[in-house]
Design a protein around this motif. Structure first.
Motif, PDB file in Angstrom:
ATOM      1  N   MET A  84      -5.974  -8.750  -1.293  1.00  0.00           N
ATOM      2  CA  MET A  84      -5.068  -7.330  -1.984  1.00  0.00           C
ATOM      3  C   MET A  84      -5.715  -7.783  -3.234  1.00  0.00           C
ATOM      4  O   MET A  84      -5.867  -6.470  -3.938  1.00  0.00           O
ATOM      5  CB  MET A  84      -3.570  -7.777  -1.176  1.00  0.00           C
TER       6      MET A  84
ATOM      7  N   GLY B  76      -6.244  -1.663  -0.056  1.00  0.00           N
ATOM      8  CA  GLY B  76      -5.286  -1.965   0.385  1.00  0.00           C
ATOM      9  C   GLY B  76      -4.261  -0.531   1.564  1.00  0.00           C
ATOM     10  O   GLY B  76      -3.581  -1.627   1.918  1.00  0.00           O
TER      11      GLY B  76
ATOM     12  N   GLN C 243      -0.295  -5.749  -7.161  1.00  0.00           N
ATOM     13  CA  GLN C 243      -0.878  -5.695  -6.383  1.00  0.00           C
ATOM     14  C   GLN C 243       0.689  -5.005  -5.126  1.00  0.00           C
ATOM     15  O   GLN C 243       1.409  -5.772  -5.439  1.00  0.00           O
ATOM     16  CB  GLN C 243      -1.429  -6.417  -5.147  1.00  0.00           C
TER      17      GLN C 243
END
Lengths: 408, 122
Positions: free
Chosen positions: A51, A58, A151
């Motif tokens: 990711m 993602g 992320q």
């Protein structure tokens, strides 16, 4: 996100490969006597890195998170009511958080309060629904300047964490969903009958006009630990080894539930009032608090390589350069004396360019594959390739067949 | 043994890095990590062969080519990769391709074993 007509096969493929590998090596792990927990950690590390690389969308992990959260929710419905509602709370903000984080990404450098506010309504709704104190009007998180949401991670229990990357490159994990807590109060989240050892909870402070900072999340630059726990916020023990950079003004009391009083490394992060940093210099008090809070963390180290390196290598290089320059000068002089003016190096007219090494590119675009047939006719090349993985402009693609033409 | 070709991809590199971290914290042995990588090789080779079904075209200019140990390495410039859905353009791309006909690899292995066991296949 707009749904495209053709679904990207890459995330599914990667996910299936990960599952296959993990399942296949489970036996190997057991044979070696390695705990299943380590296997899960491997899987988590692997997924996180994927990711972080941003080479793959993602979204698949989000889907999985939703699935896991749903499963988790069902499993938890047999538990206590507050936990139930709180887990529901977990579910709903998740989807919101996705958009929130992503949408607020560009806003990070300015007014961290903005991000905070975005999440407020969501949490407020749930708060009122659960009947908990409404004093938790403050944002759940405040990001310092220079820290950007990076992320989203999913722990194995389906919790969404936000990986945040500070300007100095260190990465932190923020655990966004937390129970709301009154200012300067730590409310026990678990029922007294719970098995939990000391619960560290998030301390939220209401948005106060003019206060530039909210209590945010404790971001441990080096270790972020989420202990696994069956109840509710099943957080997983994770350690992020990162640079001990400067910590900005973000602190979060993570809700870490220490299962059976087990050692949570670096966990006890009960913060008193981090707001004191309001307008103060961000660097120093942060680091002090960080260092106080985090125990087994190694002492913060400043980076000493690079510019701050010892000069021994530099001296050697300088000596070599001087030596070379002397040689060149002598050669030039000799050439001049002979009547042949060679002002340019001899290889100036060569075909091969030296500049290839100097090209700067963020990603080397690579295709790794197998060839069926490579054909050439004069200077026309034809490529028949198969089963390839491509990384182009930072993103990953796959193909089962590729046909190409090129002229040499 | 499947091609170790795919270890230098996002997926493979992230796996290797994760394994390295676990080795550093001494949670697994290097031997175990190697086993995991071997398993990864198998899995990715199988997955690519069976689970991917799409076709890509590309066009560009060839800068360099190399054929060594049955591995082609190309560097292309100003390349357009075209799939049904979209188009990707890059200034420079390196293509590393192993022999798609496993026969060649297998033949080599068979010959080696022949020498070891003195059992001539051919």
């Amino acid at each position: 996100m707009a749904s495209s007509a053709n679904s990207n096969p890459v995330p599914k493929l990667y996910r299936s490969v990960i599952e296959d590998v993990i399942n296949e090596v489970r036996e190997l792990f057991l044979d070696e006597g390695v705990d299943e927990q380590v296997l899960m950690e491997l899987k988590t590390l692997w997924e996180n890195k994927l990711m972080q690389s941003k080479a793959v969308e993602g979204f698949h992990t989000e889907e999985q998170a939703a699935l896991q959260a749903a499963a988790q929710q069902q499993a938890q419905q047999s538990q206590q009511v507050t936990q139930q509602t709180q887990s529901q709370q977990v579910l709903l903000p998740q989807q919101q958080q996705v958009t929130n984080w992503q949408s607020t990404r560009p806003n990070v450098t300015s007014a961290p309060q903005q991000q905070v506010i975005v999440q407020d309504p969501k949490i407020l709704q749930h708060m009122s629904a659960t009947g908990m104190s409404a004093a938790a009007t403050a944002a759940t998180l405040a990001l310092p300047t220079g820290v950007s949401p990076y992320q989203q991670l999913i722990t194995s229990q389906g919790q969404i964490l936000q990986v945040v990357r500070a300007a100095n490159g260190a990465q932190y994990i923020i655990q966004p969903q937390q129970q709301m807590v009154l200012q300067q109060q730590v409310l026990p989240q678990m029922q007294p009958g719970g098995v939990q050892a000391p619960v560290i909870q998030q301390v939220l402070t209401p948005l106060q006009g003019g206060l530039p900072q909210q209590t945010g999340v404790i971001i441990q630059p080096q270790q972020i630990v989420l202990t696994g726990n069956k109840v509710q916020q099943n957080t997983q023990v994770m350690q992020m080894a990162g640079q001990a950079g400067q910590m900005q003004q973000v602190q979060q009391v993570q809700q870490v539930q220490q299962a059976q009083g087990g050692a949570a490394q670096g966990a006890p992060q009960q913060q008193q009032q981090p707001q004191a940093q309001g307008g103060a210099a961000p660097g120093a008090p942060q680091q002090q608090q960080a260092q106080q809070m985090t125990q087994p963390q190694p002492p913060m180290m400043l980076q000493v390589d690079g510019a701050g390196d010892t000069s021994s290598d530099e001296d050697e290089e300088e000596e070599e350069e001087e030596y070379d320059e002397d040689e060149d000068e002598d050669k030039d002089k000799d050439g001049g004396e002979d009547g042949q003016v060679e002002e340019e190096p001899l290889n100036s007219e060569d075909d091969v360019s030296d500049e290839e090494d100097q090209e700067l590119f963020d990603t080397e675009n690579v295709v790794v594959c197998q060839y069926d047939k490579i054909h050439r006719s004069k200077n026309k090349w034809k490529f028949h390739l198969k089963d390839g993985i491509m990384n182009l402009n930072g993103r990953d693609y796959v193909f089962s067949k590729a046909v190409g033409d090129a002229e040499w | 043994m499947a091609y170790q070709l795919y270890r230098n991809t996002t997926l493979g590199n992230s796996l290797q890095e994760s394994l390295d971290e676990l080795i550093q914290t001494q949670q697994i042995t290097p031997q175990l990590a190697l086993q995991v990588l071997l398993q990864f090789d198998k899995a990715i080779n199988t997955a690519l062969a069976n689970r991917v079904r799409n076709r890509v075209n590309f066009k560009g200019s060839l800068n360099t080519y190399r054929f060594c140990d049955n591995v082609w390495t190309f560097v292309l410039n100003d390349v357009e990769f075209r799939e049904v859905t979209d188009l990707v353009k890059v200034d420079k791309v390196k293509i590393v391709a192993c022999d798609g006909k496993r026969a060649s690899y297998t033949c080599v292995m068979i010959l080696l074993f022949d020498q070891l066991l003195d059992t001539p296949h051919l």
